[in-house]
Design an enzyme around this catalytic site. Structure first.
Site, PDB file in Angstrom:
ATOM      1  N   GLU A   1      44.514  49.417  43.307  1.00 64.25           N
ATOM      2  CA  GLU A   1      44.301  49.760  44.775  1.00 64.25           C
ATOM      3  C   GLU A   1      44.495  48.123  45.463  1.00 64.25           C
ATOM      4  O   GLU A   1      43.778  47.301  45.116  1.00 64.25           O
ATOM      5  CB  GLU A   1      42.971  50.324  45.232  1.00 64.25           C
ATOM      6  CG  GLU A   1      42.944  50.376  46.688  1.00 64.25           C
ATOM      7  CD  GLU A   1      41.546  51.239  47.008  1.00 64.25           C
ATOM      8  OE1 GLU A   1      41.627  51.568  48.275  1.00 64.25           O
ATOM      9  OE2 GLU A   1      40.791  51.519  46.158  1.00 64.25           O
TER      10      GLU A   1
ATOM     11  N   ARG B   1      35.164  49.006  30.072  1.00 60.17           N
ATOM     12  CA  ARG B   1      35.320  47.906  31.213  1.00 60.17           C
ATOM     13  C   ARG B   1      35.068  46.459  30.491  1.00 60.17           C
ATOM     14  O   ARG B   1      34.640  46.342  29.392  1.00 60.17           O
ATOM     15  CB  ARG B   1      34.675  48.047  32.108  1.00 60.17           C
ATOM     16  CG  ARG B   1      34.822  49.323  32.879  1.00 60.17           C
ATOM     17  CD  ARG B   1      33.918  49.497  34.304  1.00 60.17           C
ATOM     18  NE  ARG B   1      34.338  48.611  35.190  1.00 60.17           N
ATOM     19  CZ  ARG B   1      33.770  48.320  36.303  1.00 60.17           C
ATOM     20  NH1 ARG B   1      32.798  49.318  36.723  1.00 60.17           N
ATOM     21  NH2 ARG B   1      34.079  47.552  37.232  1.00 60.17           N
TER      22      ARG B   1
ATOM     23  N   LYS C   1      34.724  44.546  43.622  1.00 58.89           N
ATOM     24  CA  LYS C   1      35.705  44.140  44.684  1.00 58.89           C
ATOM     25  C   LYS C   1      34.770  44.241  46.089  1.00 58.89           C
ATOM     26  O   LYS C   1      35.060  43.025  46.817  1.00 58.89           O
ATOM     27  CB  LYS C   1      36.864  44.838  44.613  1.00 58.89           C
ATOM     28  CG  LYS C   1      37.919  44.390  43.452  1.00 58.89           C
ATOM     29  CD  LYS C   1      39.369  44.767  43.611  1.00 58.89           C
ATOM     30  CE  LYS C   1      39.409  46.264  43.755  1.00 58.89           C
ATOM     31  NZ  LYS C   1      41.000  46.539  43.737  1.00 58.89           N
TER      32      LYS C   1
END
Length: 567
Positions: free
Chosen positions: A42, A272, A282
């Site tokens: 994104e 992750r 983020k």
């Protein structure tokens, strides 16, 4: 690369569980034997080291099995996205050494997604809900308690179509209504309890402007975009495991709509990348930037790829680190020291050796002729003969590190002290004869005599001394600012700490030294050139650097001294 192009080392390494699943699919002839992956960031921030792990997996699978990996921007929330992030993502992927097949955007499929949503409404599988977000959340229940159906769940199809059309108008009020899938309010998987598919956002989109006012949610856009593009393996991180049944359900609906069953993407999840003393959110990284807790997304203390690039990390070292920690089905906290070790190992082979003095004190060679200077030959990289040599000027007045001198030294101090010899690297053997102090007792000047017959490289000049010191000519060096970095956070796992993350910041994460000196050859180096300041560590010129004001960032020390300091 294909199997035939792999090096022997690559062929011998064990396959990850993801690669094993891909090989099984190939053996079974799924999707016509095609391999197509995608990396779908994104564009709402800069990529960080965690994204690098996904990049290495997505692009690596395509390379290994002769497939293609496309880059797709998940741009479904215009209130958080912009073109700056898009451009930086492109740069970061290229820096890591990967090449995408095509660049796509979720916004490329806005019309297809809209048409699919209309099809679901007509099939009685979606409805407009005019409740508040708080009411919807309350009615969803818990994993052990069934949810409560919305009072709008059984609206007539025609009314849902009319309201859905009204959502995509400038007059629609944000938050006044959403489109939800009509699935199963009693399903133990909370994502199945009539998930929201569309919401109203009036912020202009970075690509489509004001064409749209209703935007798809991630769970509605993601799998469908994979389907539209022909993705065979949708590889993502473990937090999407509970999303997978919904991913598959929407694919089921798409196959029904299109009347086909020969192709479907497969979602596979891996762990992750989490690092000690680091935060990957983020949202929180953006807060650090906006609140000026750091100098920007590319601050060398940040876990962003642009920050690591600016600090002096090589893309090869990042990829080697990611390969070393592997891919599993279990989340873990990886030690930052492992990443730094990979950086050191890689930079040792690619860095140019230069001389710099960070905490200078004057050394005067008293028996060296006044006004004379000579050029000493320095090897650029002992690990790579092809890197050649350069010359460094030697004069009567030099700078050395203050820590390299002790007036009264212990027995095993093999640096400069009165009455003992040391070698000045690439130059002469000198013997310290004394020093001069100021009124506060601080050493201002050190005096030494050199042996003219001991010049490095001269036949018979290599008699052994126990210490070798680096130096720069006080007459020919250039002043520089050097930035020394430490961990950005002062707790090992800031993501797990319940305190405000701002309270966890390390106040000593940046130390600026503004009275450093570098040799002329170092002063000419540009950002992107890997340097080793001899006996100190790895460095790189900062983009702020100019000929008028040199700035270098410390990438890493020569050894892992941080763990010793921590303990």
């Amino acid at each position: 690369m294909t199997e035939k192009e792999m090096t022997p080392t690559e062929e011998k390494r064990s396959l990850s569980f993801v690669e094993q699943m891909v090989e099984n699919d190939l053996a079974e002839g799924k999707n016509g034997g095609r391999i197509q992956t995608r990396f779908p960031p994104e564009p709402n921030g800069y990529l960080h080291i965690g994204h690098a792990k996904a990049i290495c997996m997505d692009f690596g699978i395509a390379e290994r099995y002769g497939g293609v990996c496309n880059l797709r921007f998940d741009d479904t929330n215009p209130s958080k996205e912009n073109n700056e992030y898009v451009e930086n993502i492109l740069n970061d992927i290229s820096w890591l050494g990967f090449h995408w097949g095509n660049v796509y955007y979720a916004s490329d499929y806005f019309q297809q997604l809209w048409d699919f949503a209309v099809w679901l409404i007509k099939k009685g599988l979606a409805y407009i809900d005019e409740q508040t977000s708080e009411e919807i959340a309350k009615q969803k229940g818990t994993p052990t308690t069934p949810g409560v159906a919305s009072p709008y769940r059984d609206r007539p199809v025609e009314e849902n179509l009319r309201l859905f059309a009204s959502m995509n108008t400038p007059e629609a009020v944000e938050g006044s209504m959403v489109l939800r899938a009509k699935l199963d309010m009693a399903n133990p998987n909370m994502h199945f309890r009539d998930p929201i598919m569309y919401r109203i956002i009036h912020t202009p989109h970075h690509r489509t402007g004001t064409q749209w006012h209703a935007y798809p949610m991630y769970d509605f856009a993601h799998g469908q975009s994979d389907y539209f593009e022909g993705v065979t393996h949708s590889i993502c991180t473990l937090e999407f495991v509970p999303h997978r049944p919904l991913y598959d359900k929407f694919i089921d609906f798409l196959q029904e709509k299109d009347g086909q069953t020969d192709y479907r993407p497969r979602q596979i999840e891996f762990n992750r990348l989490n690092l000690t003393y680091t935060m990957m959110s983020k949202r929180k990284l953006l807060a650090l930037v906006e609140e000026k807790k750091v100098s920007g997304w590319d601050d060398p203390r940040m876990p962003t790829l642009s920050g690591m690039r600016r600090r002096g990390y090589s893309p090869e070292s990042v990829r080697k680190f990611i390969d070393s920690i592997g891919y599993t089905k279990f989340d873990a906290l990886n030690d930052m020291a492992l990443l730094e070790a990979a950086v050191r190992e890689d930079l040792n082979y690619r860095s140019l050796r230069v001389s710099a003095v960070l905490n200078p004190v004057k050394l005067i060679i008293t028996n060296y002729p006044d006004g004379e200077e000579e050029m000493m030959t320095a090897i650029n990289n002992p690990e790579n003969e092809a890197d050649g040599t350069h010359e460094i000027p030697f004069t009567k007045n030099l700078w050395i590190e203050r820590d390299d001198f002790m007036e009264e030294a212990p027995k095993k101090f093999f640096r400069m002290t009165p009455g003992k010899e040391v070698r000045l690297k690439n130059a002469y053997i000198v013997m310290c004869t004394g020093c001069k102090k100021n009124a506060d007792g601080e050493v201002e000047e050190i005096y030494a005599e050199y042996d003219p017959e001991s010049k490095s490289g001269k036949e018979g000049a290599n008699r052994k001394v126990k210490g070798t010191l680096h130096w720069v000519s006080a007459d020919h060096c250039e002043k520089a600012e050097v930035r020394i970095y430490d961990r950005l956070f002062n707790v090992e796992d800031p993501s797990a700490d319940e305190r405000d993350f701002r309270e966890l910041l390390n106040p000593e994460s940046l130390r600026v030294l503004d009275t450093c000196y570098v040799e002329p050859y170092a002063a000419e180096r540009q950002p992107g050139e890997y340097l080793q300041f001899q006996r100190i560590g790895y460095f790189m010129a900062d983009p702020d650097s100019s000929r008028e004001h040199l700035v270098f960032n410390k990438t890493a020390s020569l050894k892992d001294t941080w763990a010793k300091i921590k303990n």
